[in-house]
Scaffold this motif. Structure first.
Motif, PDB file in Angstrom:
ATOM      1  N   LEU A   1       6.034 -16.832   0.350  1.00  0.00           N
ATOM      2  CA  LEU A   1       6.577 -16.566  -1.375  1.00  0.00           C
ATOM      3  C   LEU A   1       5.498 -15.986  -1.618  1.00  0.00           C
ATOM      4  N   GLU A   2       4.407 -15.934  -2.011  1.00  0.00           N
ATOM      5  CA  GLU A   2       3.066 -14.699  -2.513  1.00  0.00           C
ATOM      6  C   GLU A   2       3.094 -13.319  -2.270  1.00  0.00           C
ATOM      7  N   ASP A   3       2.923 -13.520  -0.652  1.00  0.00           N
ATOM      8  CA  ASP A   3       3.365 -12.010  -0.456  1.00  0.00           C
ATOM      9  C   ASP A   3       4.837 -11.659  -1.108  1.00  0.00           C
ATOM     10  N   CYS A   4       6.229 -11.683  -0.663  1.00  0.00           N
ATOM     11  CA  CYS A   4       6.652 -11.344  -1.247  1.00  0.00           C
ATOM     12  C   CYS A   4       6.600 -10.875  -2.616  1.00  0.00           C
ATOM     13  N   ARG A   5       6.223 -12.122  -3.532  1.00  0.00           N
ATOM     14  CA  ARG A   5       6.375 -11.639  -4.762  1.00  0.00           C
ATOM     15  C   ARG A   5       4.853 -10.601  -5.013  1.00  0.00           C
ATOM     16  N   ARG A   6       4.407 -10.007  -4.074  1.00  0.00           N
ATOM     17  CA  ARG A   6       3.330  -8.912  -4.272  1.00  0.00           C
ATOM     18  C   ARG A   6       4.320  -7.623  -3.888  1.00  0.00           C
ATOM     19  N   VAL A   7       5.076  -8.111  -3.212  1.00  0.00           N
ATOM     20  CA  VAL A   7       6.051  -7.086  -2.429  1.00  0.00           C
ATOM     21  C   VAL A   7       6.760  -6.616  -3.872  1.00  0.00           C
ATOM     22  N   MET A   8       7.459  -7.555  -4.265  1.00  0.00           N
ATOM     23  CA  MET A   8       8.677  -6.654  -5.277  1.00  0.00           C
ATOM     24  C   MET A   8       7.783  -6.499  -6.661  1.00  0.00           C
ATOM     25  N   ASP A   9       6.501  -7.198  -6.754  1.00  0.00           N
ATOM     26  CA  ASP A   9       5.902  -6.648  -7.615  1.00  0.00           C
ATOM     27  C   ASP A   9       5.589  -4.573  -7.564  1.00  0.00           C
ATOM     28  N   ALA A  10       5.321  -4.552  -6.285  1.00  0.00           N
ATOM     29  CA  ALA A  10       4.547  -3.415  -6.121  1.00  0.00           C
ATOM     30  C   ALA A  10       5.931  -2.355  -5.685  1.00  0.00           C
ATOM     31  N   VAL A  11       7.340  -2.666  -5.633  1.00  0.00           N
ATOM     32  CA  VAL A  11       8.577  -1.837  -6.091  1.00  0.00           C
ATOM     33  C   VAL A  11       8.463  -1.446  -7.642  1.00  0.00           C
ATOM     34  N   ASP A  12       8.539  -2.866  -8.332  1.00  0.00           N
ATOM     35  CA  ASP A  12       8.859  -2.558  -9.963  1.00  0.00           C
ATOM     36  C   ASP A  12       7.758  -1.875 -10.244  1.00  0.00           C
ATOM     37  N   ARG A  13       6.694  -1.436  -9.615  1.00  0.00           N
ATOM     38  CA  ARG A  13       5.825  -0.900 -10.581  1.00  0.00           C
ATOM     39  C   ARG A  13       5.863   0.575 -10.587  1.00  0.00           C
ATOM     40  N   SER A  14       5.605   0.668  -8.782  1.00  0.00           N
ATOM     41  CA  SER A  14       6.170   2.474  -8.042  1.00  0.00           C
ATOM     42  C   SER A  14       7.517   2.989  -8.542  1.00  0.00           C
TER      43      SER A  14
ATOM     44  N   PRO B   1      23.843   3.366  -3.379  1.00  0.00           N
ATOM     45  CA  PRO B   1      23.227   2.550  -3.511  1.00  0.00           C
ATOM     46  C   PRO B   1      22.410   1.771  -2.487  1.00  0.00           C
ATOM     47  N   LEU B   2      21.281   1.248  -2.775  1.00  0.00           N
ATOM     48  CA  LEU B   2      20.454   0.541  -1.486  1.00  0.00           C
ATOM     49  C   LEU B   2      21.293  -0.747  -1.274  1.00  0.00           C
ATOM     50  N   ALA B   3      21.614  -0.434  -0.191  1.00  0.00           N
ATOM     51  CA  ALA B   3      22.838  -1.796   0.122  1.00  0.00           C
ATOM     52  C   ALA B   3      21.709  -3.313   0.597  1.00  0.00           C
ATOM     53  N   VAL B   4      20.538  -2.969   0.800  1.00  0.00           N
ATOM     54  CA  VAL B   4      19.469  -4.504   1.608  1.00  0.00           C
ATOM     55  C   VAL B   4      18.808  -4.298   0.778  1.00  0.00           C
ATOM     56  N   THR B   5      17.844  -4.716  -0.017  1.00  0.00           N
ATOM     57  CA  THR B   5      16.572  -4.723  -1.022  1.00  0.00           C
ATOM     58  C   THR B   5      15.899  -5.698  -1.043  1.00  0.00           C
ATOM     59  N   VAL B   6      14.986  -5.708  -1.599  1.00  0.00           N
ATOM     60  CA  VAL B   6      13.677  -6.997  -1.500  1.00  0.00           C
ATOM     61  C   VAL B   6      13.782  -7.749  -2.328  1.00  0.00           C
ATOM     62  N   ARG B   7      15.008  -8.205  -2.574  1.00  0.00           N
ATOM     63  CA  ARG B   7      15.569  -9.237  -2.932  1.00  0.00           C
ATOM     64  C   ARG B   7      16.154 -10.039  -1.809  1.00  0.00           C
TER      65      ARG B   7
ATOM     66  N   ARG C   1       0.724  -1.181   0.315  1.00  0.00           N
ATOM     67  CA  ARG C   1       0.369   0.126  -0.327  1.00  0.00           C
ATOM     68  C   ARG C   1       0.751   1.082   0.083  1.00  0.00           C
ATOM     69  N   ALA C   2       2.266   1.246   0.837  1.00  0.00           N
ATOM     70  CA  ALA C   2       2.840   2.377   0.743  1.00  0.00           C
ATOM     71  C   ALA C   2       3.508   2.503  -0.606  1.00  0.00           C
ATOM     72  N   LEU C   3       3.914   1.211  -0.629  1.00  0.00           N
ATOM     73  CA  LEU C   3       4.318   1.825  -2.471  1.00  0.00           C
ATOM     74  C   LEU C   3       3.289   2.275  -3.759  1.00  0.00           C
ATOM     75  N   ASP C   4       2.704   1.677  -3.000  1.00  0.00           N
ATOM     76  CA  ASP C   4       1.713   1.625  -4.566  1.00  0.00           C
ATOM     77  C   ASP C   4       1.182   3.624  -3.913  1.00  0.00           C
ATOM     78  N   ALA C   5       0.906   4.294  -3.053  1.00  0.00           N
ATOM     79  CA  ALA C   5       1.548   5.392  -2.544  1.00  0.00           C
ATOM     80  C   ALA C   5       2.624   6.234  -2.827  1.00  0.00           C
ATOM     81  N   GLY C   6       3.481   5.947  -3.502  1.00  0.00           N
ATOM     82  CA  GLY C   6       4.432   6.749  -4.178  1.00  0.00           C
ATOM     83  C   GLY C   6       5.528   6.800  -2.939  1.00  0.00           C
ATOM     84  N   LYS C   7       5.329   6.256  -2.043  1.00  0.00           N
ATOM     85  CA  LYS C   7       6.443   6.295  -0.408  1.00  0.00           C
ATOM     86  C   LYS C   7       7.649   5.339  -0.937  1.00  0.00           C
ATOM     87  N   HIS C   8       8.732   5.791  -0.581  1.00  0.00           N
ATOM     88  CA  HIS C   8      10.037   4.512  -0.538  1.00  0.00           C
ATOM     89  C   HIS C   8       9.509   3.586   0.944  1.00  0.00           C
ATOM     90  N   VAL C   9       9.939   2.466   1.120  1.00  0.00           N
ATOM     91  CA  VAL C   9       9.708   1.665   2.238  1.00  0.00           C
ATOM     92  C   VAL C   9      10.683   0.797   3.538  1.00  0.00           C
TER      93      VAL C   9
END
Length: 719
Positions: free
Chosen positions: A497-510, A682-688, A479-487
């Protein structure tokens, strides 16, 4: 909304806090009347008023714990925690009535507009609006006014004591302690057809008891015992219900003396229990405890999840006891009106407590809430946002909103955000309004809210910190990513893992940044050890031992649905650290769990470069040993970390080098993330990284379940 709160110094104050959110299985109620009892709540205020020294003397174990904390974290850190505890405002109250404003979709039995009685010290607070689980909410019959209905939950405590006594028609029952619960028990016993006697050191309460149900009362137990003996022809009381609150053993042992042979003694109040065995044994007495409102109390499956006990097997649950009390009120066989010594507006709460503390016939007071009765109750707005201070002009810093005002956030995240030169705290979201309000006031937020949407709709907020229970991490992050916020989200990233995929997708599209709270790789000790192995080729061996603190089975961390269990909820820290240090990907895991101990697990990870990591996560060790100890071996070199406080480095042919270090990397990780937000690193810890650690945890649970090694590469590749 207004709420009555109590701080660690025993001070009562009415504060404007955000109304609670409506959660699954809950009911939102606008309070009409809430009850203050002369027992439980006054005892709580007295305990808090005794100060730190007084409370420490009453609980010596806290002193030893405080000493250990001081040695570990230093006096300044411990002083800050004590000040936080003393200044924090906590909810009080546990018995009220009001009108339903809104119900969660899964609640079928109760509708908006219903008049209800609510119970529970965790929910039924002195507040204009409360959120209460459906099992702790009971409809009020039309024949019962809401002011009387506010007594029903306390009446259920008395009723459960009467039920536990087995009191039957024609029996003689003595009630020891004529406070509110004791007086209500007298009324119930009279309605049952019992002969009721009562005793209390306060003569005014004895008079009140005689007016409302007791056949005979006395301030002296010996005198009452003589009367009881005469009344029963020398037999004694069939049952004695102890409703007193005392640090003395006298209430229980006096109950033994007045009871007949093979009689029953029921403990309802908070009394000392150094029992007189001779009397207990000689009379072959039955001694039983009465637990609050009845079966279901303190069972989260019943109270929170809404799982009822079938009436055929448990006839009188706590909610059905409240219903029974309301039924007695409706039939005119129980009347709490004479027990009310005063009614006060909510703004006069401090005066109400002062009035009750004077003793005498003051056994209960009622707080009244404006606009809580009438046709316009449902139309009144519910505010979930409260301003703490005027918004500051733009400072050039990144405005931060924090979701989750729990102990960890207050101890770690909020102090670091406040000290950061790049960040500025704008808002705090908390499930409990008083906790969030206290944190916002202490750390300088502009406003506090119980609604995440308020924060996500705030265009001034650039980054969101997520420090909630684990099951909400993925949803809030998306929700935060889709609202245009860093997290920045605390570990774990998600519970599957299904929820992990949701977060990764939100990172990609936002196109926004997300980092996970894997702080240990940022610790000074970690960077020293990684540098020690710089340029060393070939496989390495890691042995990571964690001496975890055992937590109760009902703790949310061990709940698979809310916390994910300790592997998914905590061990992801250590999976991430190993992968970071080795700069290799996890390929396979094998794990075993201690039989019957879901907290204790041994895990072996094989990595893509041939390295191996062994994690021993156990609650079995001595409390005096380090919580974390790590050994890394490879290329003729060895390094060890002792609780991230000391490092030892060894090379073939050289003497060990030892260095003192401090901290587990929280400050360093926040500084790194803040610098990244500012475009400087650069970002040290990523969503991956977050997904990788969760994949390891999923594979571990599969290995434990199936008894064979499990691949991680496939899970990782699929994600």
């Amino acid at each position: 909304m207004k709420q009555v709160l109590l701080n660690g110094r025993g001070q009562v104050q009415v504060i404007e806090v955000p109304a609670p959110p409506l959660e699954p299985g809950y009911i939102l109620v606008r309070t009409a009347y809430s009850l203050i009892s002369s027992g439980t709540e006054l005892a709580s205020i007295e305990h808090q008023s005794s100060g730190v020294v007084g409370r420490a003397l009453s609980r010596p174990g806290l002193v030893a714990n405080l000493a250990r904390q001081t040695l570990k974290d230093g006096p300044i850190s411990v002083k800050d925690r004590i000040e936080d505890s003393l200044s924090r405002w906590n909810p009080i109250g546990y018995s009220l009535s009001g009108t339903v404003l809104e119900v969660a979709p899964e609640v079928q039995e109760i509708l908006a507009g219903d008049r209800v009685a609510c119970s529970g010290a965790e929910h039924a607070h002195h507040a204009e609006v409360v959120a209460v689980p459906m099992r702790l909410t009971v409809r009020v019959p039309e024949a019962v006014d809401l002011k009387s209905a506010a007594f029903a939950p306390v009446g259920a405590i008395a009723l459960q004591g009467v039920r536990r006594s087995g009191a039957a028609l024609g029996e003689t029952v003595v009630v020891v302690g004529l406070g509110l619960v004791g007086l209500l028990a007298c009324q119930l016993l009279k309605a049952t057809g019992c002969r009721v006697l009562g005793t209390d050191p306060d003569s005014a309460r004895c008079r009140l008891a005689k007016e409302t149900g007791c056949e005979e009362t006395s301030t002296d137990m010996a005198s009452l015992a003589v009367h009881c003996s005469t009344l029963t022809g020398g037999l004694g009381a069939d049952a004695v219900i102890v409703c007193a609150s005392s640090s003395s053993d006298s209430p229980v042992n006096d109950a033994f003396s007045i009871a007949r042979e093979r009689g029953r003694v029921v403990i309802v109040g908070d009394v000392s229990m150094n029992l007189s065995r001779d009397e207990f044994y000689r009379k072959e007495l039955d001694l039983v405890m009465s637990r609050s409102l009845g079966p279901g109390r303190y069972d989260p499956r019943y109270e929170i999840e809404g799982q009822d006990y079938p009436p055929a097997f448990v006839r009188w649950t706590e909610s059905r006891n409240v219903e029974a009390v309301l039924g007695l009120m409706a039939g005119g066989r129980m009347d709490p009106t004479p027990l009310t010594s005063g009614s006060f507006a909510i703004d006069e709460a401090a005066a109400a407590y002062s009035h009750l503390s004077q003793g005498g016939e003051s056994v209960a007071a009622v707080l009244c809430y404006d606009g809580a009765e009438g046709s316009d109750v449902l139309a009144a707005p519910v505010s979930r946002r409260v301003a703490i201070r005027p918004a500051s002009p733009p400072s050039g810093r990144i405005e931060v909103g924090l979701v989750g005002a729990g102990n960890f956030a207050r101890a770690v995240h909020l102090p670091l955000i406040r000290r950061s030169p790049q960040l500025s705290l704008r808002a705090i979201v908390g499930r409990r309004g008083p906790d969030a309000h206290h944190a916002a006031s202490r750390f300088g937020a502009s406003y506090v809210t119980t609604d995440v949407a308020e924060l996500l709709d705030d265009n001034d907020i650039g980054a969101v910190w997520v420090a909630t229970p684990h099951d909400s991490h993925a949803d809030i992050s998306v929700r935060a990513l889709d609202a245009g916020k860093h997290v920045f989200v605390e570990k774990p990233l998600a519970l599957g893992l299904e929820d992990c995929r949701r977060v990764m997708d939100a990172v990609d599209r936002s196109g926004k940044l997300l980092s996970v709270g894997f702080n240990r790789r940022f610790a000074p000790a970690s960077t020293i050890v990684r540098a020690h192995f710089e340029g060393v080729s070939g496989p390495k061996e890691i042995v990571y031992r964690v001496r975890a603190e055992a937590v109760s089975r009902d703790h949310w961390v061990r709940d698979p649905a809310r916390g994910g269990g300790r592997v998914l909820g905590e061990c992801v820290h250590f999976f991430d650290w190993m992968a970071w240090l080795l700069d290799e990907e996890p390929a396979q895991v094998w794990a075993v769990r201690q039989p019957g101990a879901d907290e204790d697990v041994t895990i072996v990870l094989r990595f893509s470069g041939g390295s191996t990591g062994t994690l021993v996560y156990t609650t079995l060790g001595a409390a005096s040993t380090a919580k974390e100890r790590i050994e890394v071996l490879g290329g003729g070199r060895t390094a060890s970390i002792d609780n991230f406080e000391a490092v030892e480095l060894v090379r073939d042919g050289s003497r060990p080098r030892r260095r003192k270090t401090k901290g587990k990397g929280h400050a360093e990780q926040l500084a790194s993330f803040a610098e990244t937000l500012g475009g400087g690193a650069p970002l040290a810890v990523t969503v991956r990284d977050g997904v990788r650690a969760t994949a390891c945890a999923v594979a571990v649970e599969a290995s434990i379940r199936e008894g064979v090694p499990q691949p991680v590469e496939r899970l990782w590749a699929d994600t």
